[in-house]
Motif scaffolding. Structure first.
Motif, mmCIF file in Angstrom:
data_model
loop_
_atom_site.group_PDB
_atom_site.id
_atom_site.type_symbol
_atom_site.label_atom_id
_atom_site.label_comp_id
_atom_site.label_asym_id
_atom_site.label_seq_id
_atom_site.Cartn_x
_atom_site.Cartn_y
_atom_site.Cartn_z
ATOM 1 N N UNK A 180 38.689 6.326 44.197
ATOM 2 C CA UNK A 180 39.196 7.335 45.134
ATOM 3 C C UNK A 180 40.292 8.205 44.507
ATOM 4 N N UNK A 181 40.724 7.860 43.299
ATOM 5 C CA UNK A 181 41.790 8.605 42.644
ATOM 6 C C UNK A 181 41.227 9.487 41.538
ATOM 7 N N UNK A 182 41.506 10.795 41.603
ATOM 8 C CA UNK A 182 41.019 11.717 40.579
ATOM 9 C C UNK A 182 41.795 11.535 39.272
ATOM 10 N N UNK A 183 41.144 11.898 38.171
ATOM 11 C CA UNK A 183 41.776 11.800 36.864
ATOM 12 C C UNK A 183 41.833 13.181 36.216
ATOM 13 N N UNK A 184 43.035 13.560 35.786
ATOM 14 C CA UNK A 184 43.233 14.732 34.953
ATOM 15 C C UNK A 184 43.405 14.259 33.519
ATOM 16 N N UNK A 185 42.597 14.771 32.603
ATOM 17 C CA UNK A 185 42.795 14.532 31.179
ATOM 18 C C UNK A 185 43.662 15.648 30.628
ATOM 19 N N UNK A 189 35.690 12.170 35.260
ATOM 20 C CA UNK A 189 36.890 12.986 35.092
ATOM 21 C C UNK A 189 36.822 14.210 36.008
ATOM 22 N N UNK A 190 37.958 14.513 36.658
ATOM 23 C CA UNK A 190 37.998 15.634 37.605
ATOM 24 C C UNK A 190 38.370 16.957 36.943
ATOM 25 N N UNK A 211 30.485 14.789 34.117
ATOM 26 C CA UNK A 211 29.371 15.267 34.946
ATOM 27 C C UNK A 211 29.838 15.918 36.237
ATOM 28 N N UNK A 212 31.046 15.580 36.715
ATOM 29 C CA UNK A 212 31.566 16.164 37.950
ATOM 30 C C UNK A 212 32.893 16.879 37.721
ATOM 31 N N UNK A 213 33.164 17.284 36.473
ATOM 32 C CA UNK A 213 34.431 17.942 36.159
ATOM 33 C C UNK A 213 34.476 19.317 36.825
#
Length: 506
Positions: free
Chosen positions: A66-71, A125-126, A157-159
């Protein structure tokens, strides 16, 4: 505690429940971009055992879906140094040949180490952001190698997008922008700061105004989805007339998708601070009063040019459909545990779960640790649940609004919320809390309302120790620091020695 006379410390020391004090011209401070903050003096991880225990979560647990990730990738190289910038950087000329190859290999190795950990297995990854430094200071082959590794190792795939900060100096290289587009870059940003030639020279901005215009045109021709330009205000020598000319040039002529505005931060002890104090830059000096006037001027003028949609506190657009902008993820996603940041590269800051940490602010040390299989960080802390909850409210002024349902333990902040509403800084409805225009003008001060007492004390101590040890307070490193600030020398001479030591430079 020694009182340091700058807006950040004044913000911490002020009684913000006195409205006149809150709106004092000299006490308008910057919004908070990273929280809880890391201190090179207070959060050092000195042994490999400490680091191993700190990072054991990477192989012990999986990432909460449920938590998005910013690289975030910090490319710490610049073709030239702007004297106002406190970000960690090295000269790109210093890292050529074999040194450049070692850096790129280390970046790829760190990408692989993180992506292949148990924590990131199955994680989508968002958003991806390349910052610095100046990422475009890397040659095309090096940049392509790093971006290709990101695509290969992480699930994009969902960035929502991949953005890159650059400079006209690097972006003007033949084929560079086209290469970025071919590798999936969806947004490019670069700093204009000002179009005034004299101020640019005094700020040691190397790129010419002509290169600025040509780069903007090249980005459009290449078909990059969106691009953003940075505009600074309250610069030494920047009159209201010069600022108006800057806004016209950016909005009417360069016409970017987004305009990002930044107030000038005069960090104590830096070379530029020394020059300003000595009267060597301009008769028109940065001040809190000018800053407030120019903030209002920018908001009104941007709206006149059609940039009337304020997506974040400093992020404006003329577009009706902007798509995801990515910067919201860097500030926690505007919700409880809504977004984490994984930072790769020297000096990159990270927030993963309850862990807030920073990579080495030394390129050679960072490369060697990666090559030796050592996690390349120098500071880290595990945050309390209280601080995790506070992040939402500390960051909400960046967004200008927050849904009450996205705030854990809302009534914990009832006193502060009621005070904001009663003072005219915010409006509360059944669903959300939203800053008024005067609230947005004081967004940085409002963030301080939600700092814990412990975090305020840590911030005061960080500032004091940074100045005492001749370090830039921004990252507690040596960026642009030539001296002990004049106003602090006499105080340090009579103050007992502190047991804390500076972070090791090497």
């Amino acid at each position: 505690m020694t009182t340091i006379e700058n807006s950040f410390m004044l913000g911490l020391d002020s009684n913000f429940y006195l409205k006149d004090d809150f709106e004092s011209p000299e006490k308008r401070t910057n919004v908070t971009w990273f929280y809880p903050k890391i201190c090179g003096f207070q959060d050092a991880l000195r042994t490999e055992q400490e680091k191993a225990e700190y990072f054991s979560f990477l192989d012990r647990q999986t990432h909460p879906q449920r938590t998005n990730i910013l690289l975030y990738f910090h490319i710490p190289f610049c073709e030239a140094f702007c004297n106002f910038c406190a970000c960690f950087k090295e000269s790109s000329a210093k890292y050529q040949g074999e040194q450049r190859v070692r850096f790129v290999k280390a970046m790829v190795k760190e990408i692989e180490r993180n992506a292949r950990s148990a924590y990131f297995q199955g994680t989508k990854i968002k958003y991806v952001q390349f910052g610095g430094g100046t990422p475009s200071a890397l040659d095309q082959e090096s940049m392509a190698t790093i971006i290709q590794a990101v695509h290969r190792e992480f699930d994009l795939s969902e960035v929502d997008g991949i953005s890159l900060e650059g400079s006209p100096l690097g972006l003007s290289t033949d084929g560079y922008i086209e290469m970025l587009k071919s590798l999936g870059i969806t947004r490019i940003s670069f700093g204009v700061q000002t179009l005034n030639e004299e101020i640019r020279r005094k700020l040691t901005i190397k790129a010419t105004v002509e290169q600025v215009y040509q780069t903007a045109e090249n980005i459009r021709k290449a078909g990059i989805r969106t691009f953003a330009l940075d505009l600074m205000y309250n610069l030494a020598g920047q009159t209201d007339e010069i600022l108006a000319s800057d806004i016209h040039g950016i909005c009417a002529e360069l016409r970017p998708s987004f305009v990002q505005t930044y107030r000038f931060n005069q960090w104590e002890g830096t070379r530029l601070d020394k020059q300003i104090r000595a009267g060597k830059v301009s008769d028109v000096l940065p001040s809190g009063s000018i800053e407030r006037v120019q903030y209002r001027q920018i908001k009104e003028s941007l709206a006149d040019y059609g940039y009337d949609k304020q997506l974040l506190i400093n992020f404006f657009t003329h577009l009706d459909e902007t798509g995801p902008i990515g910067l919201d993820h860097a500030c926690g996603g505007n919700g409880y545990r809504a977004s984490y940041t994984l930072g790769i590269g020297p000096a990159a800051e990270n927030y993963m779960g309850e862990r807030s940490y920073r990579n080495h602010t030394n390129v050679d040390r960072w490369i060697k640790d990666v090559e030796d299989g050592i996690i390349p960080i120098e500071q880290g802390r595990i945050c309390s649940e209280d601080e995790v909850e506070n992040r939402v409210m500390v960051f909400f002024p960046v967004f200008g609004t927050v849904r009450k349902a996205d705030v854990a333990n809302l009534e914990k902040y009832r006193r502060e919320i009621n005070w904001m509403v009663d003072s005219g800084y915010a409006i509360e409805t059944d669903e959300d809390i939203t800053l008024t225009e005067v609230g947005r003008e004081n967004a940085g001060n409002i963030a301080f309302l939600f700092y814990s007492d412990e975090e305020k004390a840590r911030a005061r101590r960080t500032m004091y120790l940074s100045l005492k040890n001749k370090r830039n307070p921004f990252h507690q490193d040596e960026m642009n620091i030539p001296r002990t600030p004049v106003f602090l020398q006499s105080k340090l001479a009579t103050r007992p020695a502190d047991s804390s030591t500076a972070p090791k430079a090497g």
